[in-house]
Design an enzyme around this catalytic site. Structure first.
Site, PDB file in Angstrom:
ATOM      1  N   ASP A  13      37.282  -5.689  28.560  1.00 55.14           N
ATOM      2  CA  ASP A  13      38.392  -5.173  27.971  1.00 55.14           C
ATOM      3  C   ASP A  13      39.397  -4.067  29.202  1.00 55.14           C
ATOM      4  OD1 ASP A  13      37.492  -6.223  25.537  1.00 55.14           O
ATOM      5  OD2 ASP A  13      36.221  -4.504  25.597  1.00 55.14           O
ATOM      6  N   LYS A  16      42.656  -7.176  31.982  1.00 56.12           N
ATOM      7  CA  LYS A  16      42.783  -8.078  33.012  1.00 56.12           C
ATOM      8  C   LYS A  16      43.913  -9.160  32.620  1.00 56.12           C
ATOM      9  CE  LYS A  16      38.442  -9.289  32.034  1.00 56.12           C
ATOM     10  NZ  LYS A  16      38.066  -8.151  31.405  1.00 56.12           N
ATOM     11  N   GLY A  40      38.995 -11.514  24.729  1.00 55.21           N
ATOM     12  CA  GLY A  40      40.269 -11.328  23.823  1.00 55.21           C
ATOM     13  C   GLY A  40      41.026 -10.589  25.038  1.00 55.21           C
ATOM     14  N   HIS A  41      42.177 -11.598  25.428  1.00 58.92           N
ATOM     15  CA  HIS A  41      42.876 -11.220  26.420  1.00 58.92           C
ATOM     16  C   HIS A  41      44.248 -10.843  25.619  1.00 58.92           C
ATOM     17  CE1 HIS A  41      40.329 -12.837  29.898  1.00 58.92           C
ATOM     18  NE2 HIS A  41      39.838 -11.966  29.236  1.00 58.92           N
ATOM     19  N   GLN A 228      35.412 -10.845  30.138  1.00 61.18           N
ATOM     20  CA  GLN A 228      34.394  -9.845  30.152  1.00 61.18           C
ATOM     21  C   GLN A 228      34.253  -8.960  31.393  1.00 61.18           C
ATOM     22  OE1 GLN A 228      32.883 -13.022  28.947  1.00 61.18           O
ATOM     23  NE2 GLN A 228      33.887 -12.793  26.982  1.00 61.18           N
TER      24      GLN A 228
HETATM   25  P1  IMP Z   1      28.444 -12.317  23.180  1.00 59.42           P
HETATM   26  O1  IMP Z   1      29.080 -12.309  24.246  1.00 59.42           O
HETATM   27  O2  IMP Z   1      29.372 -12.247  22.050  1.00 59.42           O
HETATM   28  O3  IMP Z   1      27.102 -12.620  23.117  1.00 59.42           O
HETATM   29  O4  IMP Z   1      28.092 -10.452  22.979  1.00 59.42           O
HETATM   30  C1  IMP Z   1      27.334  -9.962  24.163  1.00 59.42           C
HETATM   31  C2  IMP Z   1      27.966  -8.495  24.597  1.00 59.42           C
HETATM   32  O5  IMP Z   1      29.000  -8.735  25.553  1.00 59.42           O
HETATM   33  C3  IMP Z   1      28.285  -7.555  23.398  1.00 59.42           C
HETATM   34  O6  IMP Z   1      27.949  -6.303  23.631  1.00 59.42           O
HETATM   35  C4  IMP Z   1      29.771  -7.671  23.250  1.00 59.42           C
HETATM   36  O7  IMP Z   1      30.179  -6.811  22.471  1.00 59.42           O
HETATM   37  C5  IMP Z   1      30.172  -8.004  24.772  1.00 59.42           C
HETATM   38  N1  IMP Z   1      31.293  -8.698  24.755  1.00 59.42           N
HETATM   39  C6  IMP Z   1      31.508 -10.095  24.705  1.00 59.42           C
HETATM   40  N2  IMP Z   1      32.906 -10.422  25.083  1.00 59.42           N
HETATM   41  C7  IMP Z   1      33.434  -9.147  25.255  1.00 59.42           C
HETATM   42  C8  IMP Z   1      34.824  -8.734  25.636  1.00 59.42           C
HETATM   43  O8  IMP Z   1      35.542  -9.786  26.046  1.00 59.42           O
HETATM   44  N3  IMP Z   1      35.002  -7.666  25.994  1.00 59.42           N
HETATM   45  C9  IMP Z   1      34.084  -6.637  25.761  1.00 59.42           C
HETATM   46  N4  IMP Z   1      33.052  -6.731  25.456  1.00 59.42           N
HETATM   47  C10 IMP Z   1      32.554  -8.136  25.038  1.00 59.42           C
END
Ligand code: IMP
Length: 437
Positions: A13, A16, A40-41, A228
């Site tokens: 977040d 980017k 989520g971009h 991420q």
């Molecule tokens: P997963 O990727 O859904 O398995 O989530 C694993 C961890 O990564 C969790 O703490 C999510 O909140 C975090 N996470 C996954 N994608 C994002 C993102 O795009 N932004 C921020 N945190 C993320």
């Protein structure tokens, strides 16, 4: 060899998407190489706000090929919805997008498994995933025997393969005692739906590895868009509170299929403070009115899940670690405007662990939880910076902050963002893209 990548140096977040969108006019190809619909971009252009999950942020630009490469995990109905949504807004996605036929597919059983396992505590806490089935899909990719790739969906044996995998998954899910929705996991319904998705996705599928290898050899300008952040990297992040892919710079060669020698410039993106969504250690978290203030000023709520983000001060130990890991050449500091309203700003410059000062980022989640951050306090500038278009427009306090961040992280600051719009961006010394050799 003009290969530039944009990676987050925190827990995701970092805005980017805005940077990729701004840099896209200078490149020919934009590549998403890991993660999936957990990302989520957000891209803001005038009054228009676009929220992208699978698609590269370059998709809004004519004349640019956008690639979703092999390392990404694809949820067919979700990516189709994203494509339809953009097309309905006049974006000719069909002219701009290629998806790897080697990319693995997220199925409803992965989402069911994510829901069941996310209720379990790991080291006393839930990982707090986005519930998009990302971890279970990557687990099947590594496990191989129950994996299905996008290219498999176009084969004649796909319906049988789907029935076979679903039967195995129902057994596994049954043994996990999760609540299953029989309608969601009905084999014949799923065969029909997913054959339909395959037909609709077929025209986008390509051997993107070959495409990218041809492109780098032809000296095309390419931008790699990380999803991420580095501290969520499966191998180098705050394990087990991480995502399931290599979300630091190390993920590019594996996820895109492009050897490292073609990646010539790495831009590390940070917010001027820190946020984290989901569980896991966060040394500089402020569970107080400072954190609440940052959340409100920065509108810190998840793009994918809407969850309130945890907020805190900038942690330069963590960012320096991520910058070194990614081979970062330059920093892009986002959301500087959010700090404008704070009378006093803290930066974490070191940690104390078990009574000793340490300068490195510990590898164990328990150590990260128990350490005490060491802060330096700076006076805030308390002046609106949203209209700044050059470094000369910034107040002295903001310049001091940026200088200190650069010094502590060990990288020059090349981009500063002072608001969500494209124009609210300062390029310190021109475009930070890789220069063609
Ligand atoms: P997963 O990727 O859904 O398995 O989530 C694993 C961890 O990564 C969790 O703490 C999510 O909140 C975090 N996470 C996954 N994608 C994002 C993102 O795009 N932004 C921020 N945190 C993320």
């Amino acid at each position: 060899m003009p290969g530039t990548c944009v990676i987050g140096l925190q827990w995701g977040d970092e805005a980017k998407g805005k940077l990729v969108d701004l840099l896209t006019p200078g490149v020919e190809i934009v590549v998403r190489y890991q993660g999936g619909a957990n990302a989520g971009h957000t891209v803001v252009t005038g009054d228009e706000v676009y929220k992208l999950h699978h698609l590269p942020s370059g998709i809004l630009h004519a004349g640019v090929t956008n690639i979703v490469s092999t390392g990404v995990v694809i949820n067919p109905p979700t990516i189709l919805e994203e494509i339809d949504g953009l097309q309905a807004r006049g974006i000719p996605v069909e002219e701009r997008l290629l998806i790897s036929d080697r990319a693995h597919v997220v199925f409803p059983w992965h989402i069911a498994e994510d829901r069941v396992l996310n209720t379990r505590l790991v080291r006393g806490e839930s990982i707090g995933t986005t519930l998009r089935g990302i971890g279970p899909c990557y687990r099947d990719k590594v496990g191989r025997s129950l994996a299905i790739r996008l290219g498999d969906m176009l084969r004649d044996d796909f319906p049988d393969r789907l029935r076979e995998v679903l039967a195995a998954k129902l057994q596994i899910l049954g043994s996990l005692n999760g609540e299953l929705d029989p309608d969601e996991l009905d084999a014949e319904k799923m065969v029909q739906e997913y054959c339909g998705h395959a037909r609709r996705l077929e025209s986008y599928l390509a051997d993107t590895t070959a495409y990218l290898l041809d492109a780098v050899e032809a000296d095309k300008k390419i931008l790699y868009e990380g999803a991420q952040g580095s501290l969520l990297d499966i191998d180098h992040g705050t394990f087990p509170f991480v995502t399931s892919s290599n979300s630091s710079g190390v993920g590019i060669p594996a996820g895109a299929g492009v050897p490292p020698r073609w990646i010539t410039r790495v831009l590390g993106v940070i917010k001027s403070y820190s946020t984290r969504v989901g569980g896991g250690p966060f040394p500089t978290e402020q569970e107080n009115e400072v954190g609440d203030r940052i959340r409100e000023l920065g509108k810190e709520y998840g793009t994918t899940t809407g969850r309130p983000r945890r907020c805190g001060w900038l942690d330069t130990v963590a960012v320096r670690y991520a910058a070194r890991l990614g081979g970062v050449n330059a920093l892009s500091v986002m959301m500087l405007d959010v700090l404008s309203q704070l009378p006093e700003i803290k930066i974490c410059i070191g940690y104390e662990l078990n009574g000793e000062r340490i300068g490195h980022f510990p590898s164990h989640a328990d150590d990260l939880r128990s350490l005490t951050p060491i802060y330096e306090t700076m006076e805030g500038w308390e002046q609106d910076v949203t209209g700044a278009r050059s470094m000369d427009d910034l107040p002295a306090g903001a310049l001091r902050y940026l200088e200190r961040v650069s010094e502590l992280v060990g990288c020059p600051v090349e981009v500063v963002s002072v608001g969500p719009d494209r124009e609210q961006t300062i390029f310190v010394s021109g475009s930070p893209l890789a220069v063609s050799s």
